[in-house]
Design a protein around this motif. Structure first.
Motif, PDB file in Angstrom:
ATOM      1  N   TYR A   1       7.810   7.222  -3.694  1.00 41.35           N
ATOM      2  CA  TYR A   1       7.120   7.296  -2.761  1.00 41.35           C
ATOM      3  C   TYR A   1       7.268   5.900  -2.287  1.00 41.35           C
ATOM      4  N   ARG A   2       7.201   5.950  -0.782  1.00 41.52           N
ATOM      5  CA  ARG A   2       7.477   4.359  -0.018  1.00 41.52           C
ATOM      6  C   ARG A   2       6.540   4.413   0.970  1.00 41.52           C
ATOM      7  N   SER A   3       6.197   3.161   1.154  1.00 42.39           N
ATOM      8  CA  SER A   3       5.310   2.839   2.279  1.00 42.39           C
ATOM      9  C   SER A   3       5.412   1.168   2.898  1.00 42.39           C
ATOM     10  N   LEU A   4       4.825   1.081   4.001  1.00 40.63           N
ATOM     11  CA  LEU A   4       4.830  -0.415   4.314  1.00 40.63           C
ATOM     12  C   LEU A   4       3.136  -0.627   4.430  1.00 40.63           C
TER      13      LEU A   4
ATOM     14  N   PRO B   1       6.193  17.019   0.404  1.00 40.43           N
ATOM     15  CA  PRO B   1       4.991  16.529   0.805  1.00 40.43           C
ATOM     16  C   PRO B   1       4.215  16.170  -0.555  1.00 40.43           C
ATOM     17  N   GLY B   2       3.381  15.042  -0.407  1.00 37.61           N
ATOM     18  CA  GLY B   2       2.605  14.751  -1.609  1.00 37.61           C
ATOM     19  C   GLY B   2       1.336  14.385  -1.280  1.00 37.61           C
ATOM     20  N   THR B   3       0.530  13.963  -2.172  1.00 36.16           N
ATOM     21  CA  THR B   3      -1.167  13.409  -2.040  1.00 36.16           C
ATOM     22  C   THR B   3      -1.144  12.238  -2.919  1.00 36.16           C
ATOM     23  N   ARG B   4      -2.050  11.624  -2.675  1.00 30.31           N
ATOM     24  CA  ARG B   4      -2.316  10.401  -3.363  1.00 30.31           C
ATOM     25  C   ARG B   4      -2.599  10.899  -5.167  1.00 30.31           C
ATOM     26  N   GLU B   5      -3.354  12.047  -5.054  1.00 36.75           N
ATOM     27  CA  GLU B   5      -3.481  12.525  -6.254  1.00 36.75           C
ATOM     28  C   GLU B   5      -2.273  12.646  -7.133  1.00 36.75           C
ATOM     29  N   ASP B   6      -1.084  13.075  -6.297  1.00 39.22           N
ATOM     30  CA  ASP B   6       0.068  13.271  -7.130  1.00 39.22           C
ATOM     31  C   ASP B   6       0.600  11.806  -7.627  1.00 39.22           C
ATOM     32  N   LEU B   7       0.502  10.810  -6.657  1.00 39.99           N
ATOM     33  CA  LEU B   7       0.945   9.680  -7.067  1.00 39.99           C
ATOM     34  C   LEU B   7       0.122   9.236  -8.386  1.00 39.99           C
ATOM     35  N   LEU B   8      -1.434   9.240  -8.396  1.00 39.11           N
ATOM     36  CA  LEU B   8      -1.847   8.628  -9.339  1.00 39.11           C
ATOM     37  C   LEU B   8      -1.638   9.510 -10.620  1.00 39.11           C
ATOM     38  N   ASN B   9      -1.123  10.561 -10.567  1.00 38.29           N
ATOM     39  CA  ASN B   9      -1.015  11.370 -11.805  1.00 38.29           C
ATOM     40  C   ASN B   9       0.446  10.974 -12.526  1.00 38.29           C
TER      41      ASN B   9
ATOM     42  N   SER C   1      -1.708   1.663  -3.404  1.00 41.51           N
ATOM     43  CA  SER C   1      -1.455   2.970  -2.807  1.00 41.51           C
ATOM     44  C   SER C   1      -2.395   3.509  -1.992  1.00 41.51           C
ATOM     45  N   GLU C   2      -3.791   2.984  -2.100  1.00 34.96           N
ATOM     46  CA  GLU C   2      -4.799   3.545  -1.041  1.00 34.96           C
ATOM     47  C   GLU C   2      -4.315   3.402   0.190  1.00 34.96           C
ATOM     48  N   HIS C   3      -3.548   2.323   0.387  1.00 35.61           N
ATOM     49  CA  HIS C   3      -2.889   2.127   2.033  1.00 35.61           C
ATOM     50  C   HIS C   3      -1.777   2.687   2.566  1.00 35.61           C
ATOM     51  N   PHE C   4      -1.306   3.403   1.441  1.00 35.19           N
ATOM     52  CA  PHE C   4       0.013   4.094   2.058  1.00 35.19           C
ATOM     53  C   PHE C   4      -0.240   4.806   3.186  1.00 35.19           C
ATOM     54  N   GLN C   5       0.859   4.781   4.140  1.00 35.81           N
ATOM     55  CA  GLN C   5       0.892   5.553   5.292  1.00 35.81           C
ATOM     56  C   GLN C   5       1.109   7.188   5.085  1.00 35.81           C
ATOM     57  N   SER C   6       1.801   7.637   4.110  1.00 38.13           N
ATOM     58  CA  SER C   6       1.802   8.998   3.567  1.00 38.13           C
ATOM     59  C   SER C   6       2.303   8.928   2.216  1.00 38.13           C
ATOM     60  N   TYR C   7       2.103  10.064   1.585  1.00 36.74           N
ATOM     61  CA  TYR C   7       2.548  10.201   0.145  1.00 36.74           C
ATOM     62  C   TYR C   7       3.661  11.108   0.044  1.00 36.74           C
ATOM     63  N   ASN C   8       4.315  11.414   0.749  1.00 37.79           N
ATOM     64  CA  ASN C   8       5.544  11.876   0.661  1.00 37.79           C
ATOM     65  C   ASN C   8       6.655  11.445  -0.382  1.00 37.79           C
ATOM     66  N   ARG C   9       7.293  12.595  -1.016  1.00 39.83           N
ATOM     67  CA  ARG C   9       7.994  12.002  -2.066  1.00 39.83           C
ATOM     68  C   ARG C   9       9.588  12.479  -1.699  1.00 39.83           C
ATOM     69  N   TRP C  10      10.287  11.154  -1.641  1.00 39.62           N
ATOM     70  CA  TRP C  10      11.780  11.224  -1.399  1.00 39.62           C
ATOM     71  C   TRP C  10      12.713  11.352  -2.460  1.00 39.62           C
TER      72      TRP C  10
END
Length: 440
Positions: free
Chosen positions: A209-212, A272-280, A293-302
Motif C-alpha cells: 500500500y502506498r500513499s503521500l 483494488p483494496g480497502t482500508r479494511e483490507d489494510l487493517l486486516n 492510513s486514514e489519510h491514504f489517497q487510495s488502498y490499492n495493493r501493488w
C-alpha cells in the motif's frame, strides 16, 4: 550541456522513464545521436517518493553535472542535523516478542554512512525525490525533439546495418542499436529472449500500500521528528517505510505485508483494496501508523515483482538497462540507483565505440561488470524484506544481529567505485576489440 551528435552511432531508447532519460543525457553528452520512444502520451513516472543512496547520487553526477543540479533541485533530506549521515533509521513497528522489552516505535539502529560521496555531490546520506518532479527536471536537459510519444513497441528486427523498430501505431524507426529501458514489463526483453527460455518477472511474495500524506496531517499523527526524518518500521509479517519528499511537503508512506499465496499476474500489478483490507493486514501494529492510513489517497495493493535470472543483458544489437534487465523489490531503496549506475557505465562505453561493429563488444563489457552486481541486488532485496519482517533465518528479531546485518547490506550497495568499474569495463571492451582486430 549536450554535444552535437557526430553520427558514429544512433541509439534508440525504448522507454522514457528515469533510466531511459538518464541514459539519453549521458549519450547526448558524448555526442551520440539518441532518440527515446515512449509508449505513453508524454513523459511520466508511476509512484511518488524514491530514495537514493550515495552510490546513486554519485552516478547521477558522473553522468552529467546538469543532471546532478536537477536532482538537487528536487532533493529532500532528513531535517534533524544529527541525522545528516543517516540513510534511514530502523525502528520497531510492533512490540518485540523476543523478551528484549522493545516497544513499537523504539529505535533499532541508525543506518549511517561516513562515505564522502554525499559531500562530493552536495547532498546528504538520505536523499529522496518525488519521481515525477525529478523526471520533469531532467527532461529539460535533453533537446526538444529527442523523444517520440505514443510509441508502443511491437517488434525489433536486426540487420547487418542496424535495427528496425516496429510500433503499434504502424510507424517504424531505424537505429544502430536499441536499448530497452522499458521497465519490468519490458517488450524489448520479450523480443531479446523470444527464441530462448523466456526471462519473466516473478511475484516476490510481498505487496504494497502506498500513499503521500500531507506534512501537517502527518505531524498531527506521528509528530514532527517522525514526519521530517526517514524511518523503516520493522515488525512481524511485514514492514512500513516513511520519509519526507517534495521538500517536506509530504510524507511518503509504503506499507508492505507478506502475502505468499496472493494470486496476481505481472500484467496487472495493481489490485483494488480497502482500508479494511489494510487493517486486516496489520494486526497489533503501531497505532500511529494505522491512524496515518486514514489519510491514504487510495488502498490499492501493488504487487512486488522482481527479475532473477542468469541470462546476459544483451544479444546482438539489443541491450537492456534498469528494471528491464534486473527489476528488484524496493526493500533496499536501491533499484533506481542501479539504473543510474547502468546509465553511467553504458553511456561511457558506447562513447568509446568506433562504429557499430563495436556494439557487441560494448555490450559484453557492460554485461560483465553490471550483471553480477545487479542480480545480487535483486536477491539481496528479497532477503532484506525477510530481515525487515523479523523473519530472516539466523537473524529473526535478534536485536544485535538486526543492527549488524542492516549496516552490512547497505554498505555493500554504497561502497562501489563506479569509475573503477568503468575502467574495468573499458579494459574488457578493448581486449575484445584488440582480439577481433588480430583475427582479421
Amino acid at each position: 550541456m549536450a554535444q552535437k551528435p557526430d553520427n558514429r552511432l544512433s541509439v534508440a531508447i525504448v522507454g522514457g522513464g528515469l533510466g531511459g532519460v538518464a541514459l539519453a543525457i549521458g549519450l547526448l553528452r558524448h555526442g551520440i545521436s539518441t532518440h527515446i520512444y515512449e509508449a505513453a502520451a508524454g513523459f511520466g513516472e508511476i509512484g511518488a517518493g524514491i530514495m537514493h543512496g550515495t552510490n546513486s547520487v554519485r552516478a547521477i553526477g558522473l553522468i552529467s553535472p546538469d543532471m546532478l543540479s536537477a536532482f538537487k533541485k528536487c532533493a529532500t533530506y532528513n531535517t534533524d542535523p544529527a541525522k545528516e549521515n543517516t540513510f534511514i533509521e530502523h525502528r520497531y513497528g510492533t512490540d518485540s516478542n523476543n523478551g528484549n522489552g522493545k516497544k513499537s516505535g523504539d529505535s533499532i539502529c541508525d543506518v549511517q554512512t561516513n562515505l564522502p560521496e554525499h559531500r562530493w555531490t552536495g547532498t546528504r546520506a538520505m536523499t529522496t525525490v518525488h519521481r515525477a518532479r525529478f523526471l520533469d527536471e531532467i527532461v529539460k536537459i535533453i533537446p526538444e525533439g529527442t523523444a517520440s510519444f505514443s510509441k508502443s513497441l511491437v517488434d525489433i528486427v536486426e540487420s547487418d546495418d542496424g535495427v528496425r523498430l516496429y510500433f503499434a501505431d504502424g510507424s517504424q524507426a531505424e537505429a544502430s542499436t536499441v536499448i530497452g529501458c522499458d521497465g519490468i514489463k519490458s517488450k524489448t526483453r520479450e523480443v531479446l529472449f523470444r527464441n530462448t527460455t523466456p526471462v519473466v518477472p516473478q511475484y516476490s511474495g510481498v505487496y504494497a500500500y502506498r500513499s503521500l500524506v500531507p506534512r501537517d496531517i502527518a505531524i498531527d499523527v506521528l509528530g514532527e521528528d517522525l514526519t521530517t526524518n526517514g524511518s523503516l518500521w520493522m515488525g512481524y509479517g511485514g514492514y512500513w517505510i516513511t520519509y519526507p519528499v517534495d521538500h517536506g511537503e509530504y510524507l511518503n508512506v509504503v506499507a508492505m505485508p507478506r502475502k505468499e499465496d496472493w494470486q496476481v499476474a505481472v500484467e496487472n500489478l495493481v489490485l483494488p483494496g480497502t482500508r479494511e483490507d489494510l487493517l486486516n493486514d496489520w494486526p497489533g501494529w503501531d497505532p500511529r501508523l494505522l491512524k496515518l492510513s486514514e489519510h491514504f489517497q487510495s488502498y490499492n495493493r501493488w504487487a512486488i515483482f522482481d527479475l532473477i535470472h542468469d541470462e546476459r543483458y544483451f544479444k546482438g544489437r539489443i541491450c537492456l538497462l534498469g528494471d528491464a534487465a534486473h527489476a528488484s523489490g524496493p526493500h533496499m531503496g536501491a533499484g533506481a540507483g542501479m539504473a543510474m549506475e547502468d546509465a553511467y557505465i553504458l553511456s561511457n562505453l558506447l562513447a568509446g565505440a568506433k562504429d557499430s561493429s563495436d556494439l557487441e563488444r560494448v555490450f559484453e563489457a557492460y554485461d560483465s561488470v553490471r550483471r553480477t552486481r545487479t542480480q545480487d541486488l535483486v536477491r539481496l532485496s528479497r532477503y532484506a524484506a525477510e530481515v525487515n519482517e523479523l523473519a530472516a533465518p539466523g537473524i529473526m528479531d535478534n536485536f544485535e544481529a538486526l543492527k549488524h546485518h542492516s549496516d552490512q547490506r547497505y554498505r555493500w550497495i554504497w561502497n562501489v567505485d563506479l569509475e573503477a568499474q568503468l575502467e574495468e569495463a573499458k579494459q574488457i571492451m578493448n581486449k575484445h576489440i584488440d582480439h577481433s582486430t588480430s583475427m582479421q
